[in-house]
Design a protein around this motif. Structure first.
Motif, short mmCIF file in Angstrom:
data_model
loop_
_atom_site.label_atom_id
_atom_site.label_comp_id
_atom_site.label_asym_id
_atom_site.label_seq_id
_atom_site.Cartn_x
_atom_site.Cartn_y
_atom_site.Cartn_z
N LEU A 147 0.84 -1.19 0.00
CA LEU A 147 0.00 0.00 0.00
C LEU A 147 0.88 1.24 0.00
N TRP A 173 -2.84 4.59 1.73
CA TRP A 173 -3.49 3.30 1.94
C TRP A 173 -4.16 2.76 0.67
N ILE A 225 -4.07 0.29 -2.44
CA ILE A 225 -3.42 -0.98 -2.74
C ILE A 225 -2.78 -0.87 -4.12
N PHE A 260 -10.72 -5.39 -2.12
CA PHE A 260 -9.37 -5.28 -1.59
C PHE A 260 -8.32 -5.64 -2.63
N TYR A 284 -7.53 0.68 0.80
CA TYR A 284 -7.71 -0.32 1.87
C TYR A 284 -8.47 0.25 3.06
#
Length: 334
Positions: free
Chosen positions: A16, A20, A22, A41, A47
């Motif tokens: 990440l 945050w 991904i 996800f 995330y």
């Protein structure tokens, strides 16, 4: 490059960025998300935002979201560099550890999120705890049996012997013989007091019938009366202990510490403190005896106390006082 490095690993790993998002994941992560309906996800999603959305929906499969979101907030404030959390699900009996770590590459901050199946490890830990609990229970029963036998058999025989010595003193004995009888009577009294103390420590009030502070107070005061010691007991903070193994460990450490005071310290005073600090419970047993010799090797008692606490993630510290010795046992209470 990240995917090439981690694709062969069985653990589920994602990379990440500082916000945050991904940006990369290995095959294990991708396959797991696809199999369990967690496509949100995958690479390209945020995330933290998806965790918060799942948390609002209160999905059963998102049991760990509260704790993970809280950990992420800590990361954003620059506090932890590593976070671990074990949770159950989504399948019955499955235990998963989620781990978040921060790192810096080329002046940029990144995070790795790793999910590991630790079901077998957790089950082994539970088996070990169950065995430990069973062993402790067996030891308690054996202690109680020995205490009852000392009280019901040996103490009664000594009492009968004491009556015989009293009768002997009332007969007409020469001065030297009478002095010898007085010595025998004093030795008999010391033996009775010694056995009363040993029997009480082996068969104390049962912990299951009291809370920890009450049980500790009762044990200390009862031991002081039987051993002829001046005792004090203090409670500081919240001492309620929910974890049964921790309660038993603290209580057994107290028993062993009192036994050491009785056998080795030659003390006249004893102080015990039970202190609650956040998630920890601390027991301090201090005496005014002769202290531990510098060159003494740890006996079975100290090693047993240290091992009992270490098995629960606690610790034992022995400190030299002037005069005397302090034994400090600490363990998590939840």
């Amino acid at each position: 490059m990240f995917e090439k490095l981690v694709n062969g690993l069985p653990d589920q790993i994602a990379l990440l960025d500082a916000r945050w998002n991904i940006i990369a994941s290995n095959d294990a992560w991708t396959d797991y998300c696809a199999a369990h309906g967690f496509e949100v996800f995958q690479v390209g999603h945020n995330y933290l935002e998806e965790l918060e959305r799942l948390n609002e929906e209160k999905r059963e499969a998102a049991r760990a979201t509260d704790a993970v979101i809280a950990a992420i907030k800590e990361f954003e404030q620059g506090r932890p560099s590593m976070y671990r959390h074990v949770y159950s699900g989504p399948r019955d009996g499955q235990e998963t550890q989620i781990r978040i770590a921060s790192m810096e590459i080329g002046g940029r901050k990144y995070f790795t999120v790793t999910r590991i199946d630790v079901t077998e490890l957790v089950q082994l830990r539970r088996l070990r705890q169950g065995f430990s609990t069973s062993l402790i229970h067996t030891q308690e029963e054996e202690r109680r049996r020995m205490g009852r036998e000392i009280h019901d058999s040996t103490m009664q025989q000594l009492s009968a012997l004491g009556l015989a010595v009293s009768q002997l003193k009332r007969t007409r004995l020469p001065g030297e013989s009478l002095a010898l009888v007085d010595d025998i009577e004093e030795l008999l009294f010391d033996a009775q007091r010694e056995l009363r103390s040993i029997a009480y420590l082996a068969h104390p009030p049962q912990l299951s019938r009291m809370d920890l502070s009450e049980a500790v107070r009762t044990l200390v005061e009862g031991f002081g009366r039987r051993a002829g010691l001046i005792t004090s007991f203090e409670v500081e903070g919240e001492t309620d202990v929910q974890w049964q193994n921790a309660r038993v460990a603290i209580y057994r450490v107290l028993q062993e510490a009192l036994s050491n005071v009785h056998r080795h310290a030659h003390a006249t005073q004893l102080s015990v403190r039970l202190i609650g600090r956040k998630s920890m419970i601390h027991l301090i047993v201090a005496d005014n005896g002769r202290g531990m010799p510098v060159d003494v090797s740890p006996g079975v008692g100290l090693l047993g106390m240290r091992a009992r606490l270490a098995e629960l993630g606690g610790r034992l510290i022995v400190r030299k006082l002037s005069p005397g010795t302090a034994v400090i046992g600490s363990v998590q209470r939840t």
